[in-house]
Design a protein around this motif. Structure first.
Motif, short mmCIF file in Angstrom:
data_model
loop_
_atom_site.label_atom_id
_atom_site.label_comp_id
_atom_site.label_asym_id
_atom_site.label_seq_id
_atom_site.Cartn_x
_atom_site.Cartn_y
_atom_site.Cartn_z
N ARG A 120 0.84 -1.22 0.00
CA ARG A 120 0.00 0.00 0.00
C ARG A 120 0.86 1.25 0.00
O ARG A 120 0.59 2.22 -0.71
N LEU A 121 1.93 1.21 0.81
CA LEU A 121 2.82 2.37 0.86
C LEU A 121 3.52 2.59 -0.48
O LEU A 121 3.75 3.73 -0.90
N ARG A 122 3.84 1.47 -1.17
CA ARG A 122 4.43 1.61 -2.49
C ARG A 122 3.45 2.29 -3.47
O ARG A 122 3.83 3.18 -4.23
N GLY A 123 2.16 1.83 -3.41
CA GLY A 123 1.16 2.48 -4.26
C GLY A 123 0.99 3.95 -3.90
O GLY A 123 0.89 4.81 -4.79
N THR A 124 0.96 4.23 -2.58
CA THR A 124 0.82 5.62 -2.16
C THR A 124 2.02 6.45 -2.61
O THR A 124 1.87 7.60 -3.06
N SER A 125 3.19 5.87 -2.49
CA SER A 125 4.38 6.61 -2.93
C SER A 125 4.35 6.86 -4.42
O SER A 125 4.76 7.93 -4.89
N THR A 126 3.79 5.90 -5.20
CA THR A 126 3.65 6.11 -6.65
C THR A 126 2.68 7.26 -6.93
O THR A 126 2.95 8.14 -7.76
N GLU A 127 1.53 7.24 -6.21
CA GLU A 127 0.57 8.33 -6.39
C GLU A 127 1.18 9.67 -6.00
O GLU A 127 0.97 10.68 -6.68
N VAL A 128 1.91 9.66 -4.88
CA VAL A 128 2.54 10.92 -4.44
C VAL A 128 3.54 11.40 -5.47
O VAL A 128 3.64 12.60 -5.78
N ALA A 129 4.32 10.43 -6.04
CA ALA A 129 5.30 10.82 -7.06
C ALA A 129 4.61 11.41 -8.29
O ALA A 129 5.04 12.42 -8.84
N GLU A 130 3.48 10.75 -8.70
CA GLU A 130 2.75 11.28 -9.84
C GLU A 130 2.17 12.66 -9.53
O GLU A 130 2.19 13.56 -10.36
N GLY A 131 1.62 12.80 -8.30
CA GLY A 131 1.09 14.11 -7.91
C GLY A 131 2.16 15.18 -7.89
O GLY A 131 1.94 16.32 -8.34
N LEU A 132 3.35 14.82 -7.40
CA LEU A 132 4.44 15.79 -7.37
C LEU A 132 4.87 16.16 -8.79
O LEU A 132 5.17 17.33 -9.08
N ALA A 133 4.87 15.13 -9.67
CA ALA A 133 5.22 15.43 -11.07
C ALA A 133 4.20 16.37 -11.70
O ALA A 133 4.54 17.33 -12.39
N GLY A 134 2.87 16.07 -11.44
CA GLY A 134 1.84 16.98 -11.97
C GLY A 134 1.95 18.37 -11.38
O GLY A 134 1.76 19.37 -12.09
N LEU A 135 2.25 18.43 -10.06
CA LEU A 135 2.41 19.74 -9.43
C LEU A 135 3.58 20.49 -10.02
O LEU A 135 3.52 21.71 -10.23
N ARG A 136 4.67 19.71 -10.32
CA ARG A 136 5.84 20.35 -10.91
C ARG A 136 5.49 20.92 -12.29
O ARG A 136 5.87 22.05 -12.65
N ARG A 137 4.73 20.11 -13.07
CA ARG A 137 4.32 20.61 -14.39
C ARG A 137 3.41 21.83 -14.26
O ARG A 137 3.52 22.79 -15.03
N SER A 138 2.47 21.77 -13.27
CA SER A 138 1.58 22.91 -13.07
C SER A 138 2.37 24.16 -12.70
O SER A 138 2.08 25.26 -13.17
N LEU A 139 3.37 23.96 -11.83
CA LEU A 139 4.19 25.11 -11.46
C LEU A 139 4.95 25.67 -12.66
O LEU A 139 5.08 26.89 -12.82
N GLU A 140 5.43 24.74 -13.51
CA GLU A 140 6.12 25.21 -14.71
C GLU A 140 5.16 25.99 -15.61
O GLU A 140 5.49 27.07 -16.12
#
Length: 415
Positions: A120-140
């Motif tokens: 579950r933590l691996r899945g959560t970490s994947t979601e968090v990584a994807e969210g961070l990537a989306g946030l990074r793109r949004s910030l860009e």
């Protein structure tokens, strides 16, 4: 973790055996029975043995002999003790195995839970990584948008500066126009004052030159057959009279069973009509027509109204007439006849509010161009009415233009 009771019991037994063996080595006699109770023994042998033991040499031999006598029982006790120890050891091993199995099961369960939690933590970490990537793109993207907004803000600032300069120029221009504007407002106020004066005088002027009410009713009665012929009026739609004046035509309509409404701008005429129980609205005919629904009127009439208006105004009036008329409705417009020289050169100007005369050919053409059909011209009210004067010979053209019809009417239909 606390040791099981069986293990503790085994340890106690082993300790007891070791103590008994140590005592036997010290005394030189076999180990005594640990399980034998002293309650069942006789007190006499015990006294004898106590006396014999007190003898120097014989006491030691007696003790040794007594020990041999007691050895079988004690051996049995030791064997019993060993057997009990073995049973306790087996029970301890079984309990240990059961405890180990229980611990293994618990460990397996906790291991599975841990694996699930890790997954579950691996899945959560994947979601968090994807969210961070989306946030990074949004910030860009936001950074790019901020840059664009900055450019637009600079453009708006420049535009505002230009508008400020334009506003300053306009303020200067407006300041220069205030005096002409004040002059225009004064002229408008004067124009409204003159209109009020004319409106106060006009009812008496029209009554003087138009003739008595009975004469007007007699002349307008010729239009009743056209109103009866209109299909919408048969179905109950009203007749609308524009510029109804003193209300002679409205009275004729009501007396003949038609629903009738009038539009009139002059307040004195409105009060007179309402005093006679007629339904009249105050205001400009064009504006009041524009408020009506399309196809809501069976007939539209206007007697000596169009000549008071400039061409654009009475053209718009005819267009609105076509709009509000129901199919099969009739429109009647009566106006002074400019073909009569005496009318166009003199009588027309007896009314100072007249704009200009309208030839019948022009009125018919405009009526057809806005959508009316079957236009018919009625020549009305000739100046010479002596039949014998015209019986002797054909009427000359000059006589027609001098003594011919003073008014005419255009009757047209909406198909």
């Amino acid at each position: 973790m606390k040791a099981p009771r069986s293990i503790t019991r085994i340890q106690e037994i082993r300790d007891a055996i070791r103590v008994e063996q140590a005592r036997a080595r010290r005394t030189g006699s076999p180990a005594s029975s640990w399980f034998t109770s002293s309650a069942g023994r006789s007190s006499l042998p015990r006294r004898i043995m106590s006396a014999v033991r007190s003898l120097p040499f014989l006491g030691r031999a007696a003790r040794w002999a007594y020990g041999l006598y007691r050895a079988p029982g004690r051996i049995r006790d030791l064997l019993t003790l060993i057997r009990l120890g073995d049973d306790e050891a087996k029970r301890a091993r079984a309990e240990r195995e059961e405890l180990g199995a229980s611990l293994n099961r618990d460990l397996d369960s906790r291991h599975r839970l841990l694996q699930d939690e890790i997954q579950r933590l691996r899945g959560t970490s994947t979601e968090v990584a994807e969210g961070l990537a989306g946030l990074r793109r949004s910030l860009e993207d936001h950074g790019a948008g901020v840059g664009e907004l900055g450019d637009r803000l600079l453009a708006v600032t420049d535009r505002a500066a230009d508008l400020g300069r334009s506003l300053g120029a306009l303020q200067v221009e407006v300041a220069g126009m205030r005096q002409p504007l004040a002059t225009v407002q004064a002229e408008q106020n004067e124009e409204r004052r003159r209109e009020k004066v004319v409106a106060a005088v006009y009812p008496r002027l029209e009554s003087h030159f138009r003739g008595p009410r009975a004469l007007v009713r007699e002349r307008q009665s010729i239009y009743l057959p056209y109103v009866r012929e209109a299909v919408p009026t048969k179905n109950g739609l009203p007749v609308l009279d524009l510029g109804c004046g003193r209300g002679e035509w409205l009275e004729l309509l009501v007396e003949n069973g038609f629903a009738a409404r009038g539009l009139e701008q002059n307040q004195e005429f409105v009060r007179e009509c309402r005093g006679r129980g007629l339904r009249v609205e105050e205001g400009e005919a064009g504006l009041l027509l524009a408020d009506l629904q399309a196809g809501s009127v069976g007939a539209v009439t206007a007697f000596h109204l169009l000549e008071h208006l400039p061409f654009a105004a009475w053209l718009g009036l005819l267009q609105e007439t076509v709009r509000v008329l129901a199919p099969g409705g009739v429109a009647i417009f009566e106006t002074p006849n400019p073909a009569n020289i005496l009318v166009s050169s003199g009588d027309f100007f007896l009314d100072p509010t007249h704009h200009r005369p309208i030839p019948s050919l022009l009125l018919c053409y405009v009526a057809k161009s806005v959508g009316l059909a079957r236009c018919r011209v009625l020549e009305l009210h000739p100046r010479r009415e002596d039949p014998q004067a015209a019986a002797g010979s054909k009427e000359s053209l000059l006589e027609r233009h001098l003594l011919g019809p003073q008014d005419y009417a255009v009757v047209a239909w909406k198909d």
